[in-house]
Design an enzyme around this catalytic site. Structure first.
Site, PDB file in Angstrom:
ATOM      1  N   ARG A 149       5.075  15.759 -13.126  1.00 48.55           N
ATOM      2  CA  ARG A 149       4.035  14.740 -13.029  1.00 48.55           C
ATOM      3  C   ARG A 149       4.640  13.352 -12.806  1.00 48.55           C
ATOM      4  O   ARG A 149       3.983  12.345 -13.038  1.00 48.55           O
ATOM      5  CB  ARG A 149       3.164  14.757 -14.290  1.00 48.55           C
ATOM      6  CG  ARG A 149       2.429  16.082 -14.502  1.00 48.55           C
ATOM      7  CD  ARG A 149       1.430  15.987 -15.645  1.00 48.55           C
ATOM      8  NE  ARG A 149       2.085  15.843 -16.926  1.00 48.55           N
ATOM      9  CZ  ARG A 149       2.391  16.849 -17.749  1.00 48.55           C
ATOM     10  NH1 ARG A 149       2.101  18.101 -17.397  1.00 48.55           N
ATOM     11  NH2 ARG A 149       2.975  16.635 -18.912  1.00 48.55           N
ATOM     12  N   CYS A 201       1.028  -4.257   0.329  1.00 48.15           N
ATOM     13  CA  CYS A 201      -0.403  -3.943   0.129  1.00 48.15           C
ATOM     14  C   CYS A 201      -0.530  -2.506  -0.363  1.00 48.15           C
ATOM     15  O   CYS A 201      -1.031  -2.261  -1.443  1.00 48.15           O
ATOM     16  CB  CYS A 201      -1.175  -4.154   1.423  1.00 48.15           C
ATOM     17  SG  CYS A 201      -1.213  -5.866   1.980  1.00 48.15           S
ATOM     18  N   ASP A 237      -7.714  -5.046   4.189  1.00 44.51           N
ATOM     19  CA  ASP A 237      -8.596  -5.554   5.222  1.00 44.51           C
ATOM     20  C   ASP A 237      -9.249  -4.317   5.844  1.00 44.51           C
ATOM     21  O   ASP A 237      -8.627  -3.606   6.632  1.00 44.51           O
ATOM     22  CB  ASP A 237      -7.755  -6.327   6.244  1.00 44.51           C
ATOM     23  CG  ASP A 237      -8.546  -6.828   7.440  1.00 44.51           C
ATOM     24  OD1 ASP A 237      -9.657  -6.333   7.676  1.00 44.51           O
ATOM     25  OD2 ASP A 237      -8.020  -7.690   8.172  1.00 44.51           O
ATOM     26  N   ASN A 249      -4.261   3.012   7.616  1.00 45.56           N
ATOM     27  CA  ASN A 249      -3.527   3.473   6.440  1.00 45.56           C
ATOM     28  C   ASN A 249      -3.868   4.908   6.082  1.00 45.56           C
ATOM     29  O   ASN A 249      -2.990   5.703   5.716  1.00 45.56           O
ATOM     30  CB  ASN A 249      -3.807   2.573   5.247  1.00 45.56           C
ATOM     31  CG  ASN A 249      -3.196   1.190   5.366  1.00 45.56           C
ATOM     32  OD1 ASN A 249      -3.769   0.208   4.930  1.00 45.56           O
ATOM     33  ND2 ASN A 249      -2.018   1.081   5.977  1.00 45.56           N
TER      34      ASN A 249
END
Length: 282
Positions: A137, A157, A186, A194
């Site tokens: 994990r 970002c 944005d 992305n």
């Protein structure tokens, strides 16, 4: 109908209807003419994409698959912070005279750290654990390094990936799932970009680790639509979604460092016309 389109439309409608405005507040971003770039924003947006069912690329307008792949490989494979290693110009605004964006993005993934198993950078550690400790994990990356922020031309970002492996009943191969954490986005300029590039990354890592792809979860702390983007967004989400294309990855590649942007393909990718000349806040 593309599920990625539906998720995008629902997200944009939610931001426009239920979001809050930053107009009149002290904001860092500005337009090229010096005007403050205000936004309508929504906190804590979470979008889930089942990569088994569909590759999440918009049909409302075209997303450039190979360019998105090129950037993710620039960061994750080349571990570069220099735009001279990139085939597009999306980072030009943040590069210095030598092409460097500072100690950001790929630079951080290339820094080697001491582990019990030896010295590894973050990407190699992820691949090592997926192959040797798949049910750990702790399989994650983080490029938001505070001690280096002052040497980054842009704070990251999309800053963290967490990988989680599951064993589905009746299947021999494990399933690779992932979460992308993003502090700010944005929506018009970067959302599907992305989503596409990190979905490609999950496909690549799954293939080299002999796993199936599973869920990709995208968590955005501040999902925003810039004031000058509102009419563009409204026109975009009024379009009728088309059928999702089929994504294929070169099956002959079994080493992550052998992938190129030419190893990704889409079949049947039909889209509405592109939105051109999108103003970008800086």
């Amino acid at each position: 109908m593309s599920l990625a389109d539906k998720i995008f439309i629902d997200m944009c409608n939610d931001i426009l209807t239920n979001g809050t405005s930053t107009e009149g507040e002290k904001v860092r971003p500005h337009w090229a003419d010096g005007t403050p770039a205000y936004t309508i924003k929504k906190f804590g947006v979470v979008n889930r994409y089942d990569l088994r069912k569909e590759f999440p690329i918009l049909t409302l307008r075209k997303t450039a698959l190979k360019s998105a792949t090129d950037e993710i490989l620039w960061i994750w494979q080349s571990k570069s912070n220099n735009i001279k290693d990139l085939h597009s110009h999306i980072w030009d605004e943040w590069a210095d005279e030598n092409g460097s964006i500072g100690k950001a993005y790929g630079y951080q993934l290339g820094v080697k750290h001491q582990y019990k198993e030896g010295m590894m950078d973050q990407v190699d550690r992820v691949i090592y654990d997926l192959k040797n400790n798949p049910f750990s994990r702790r399989i994650m990356t983080n490029i938001y390094v505070h001690e280096d922020l002052h040497e980054m031309n842009l704070y990251p970002c999309a800053y963290s990936m967490t990988f989680n492996v599951t064993q589905r009943p009746g299947e021999d191969r494990l399933t690779l799932n992932a979460i992308l954490n993003q502090r700010s986005q944005d929506v018009l300029a970067a959302n599907n970009w992305n989503v596409v590039q990190y979905s490609v990354l999950v496909h690549m890592l799954a293939q080299v680790c002999n796993m199936n792809v599973g869920e990709f979860v995208h968590v955005i702390a501040d999902a925003h639509i810039y004031d000058r983007h509102v009419p563009l967004i409204k026109e975009l989400i009024s379009r009728e979604p088309l059928a999702a294309p089929k994504f294929t990855l070169n099956p002959d590649v079994h080493d992550f460092y052998d992938f190129t942007r030419d190893d990704v393909k889409l079949e049947g990718y039909e889209t509405h016309e592109q939105i051109k000349d999108i103003p970008i806040a800086i």
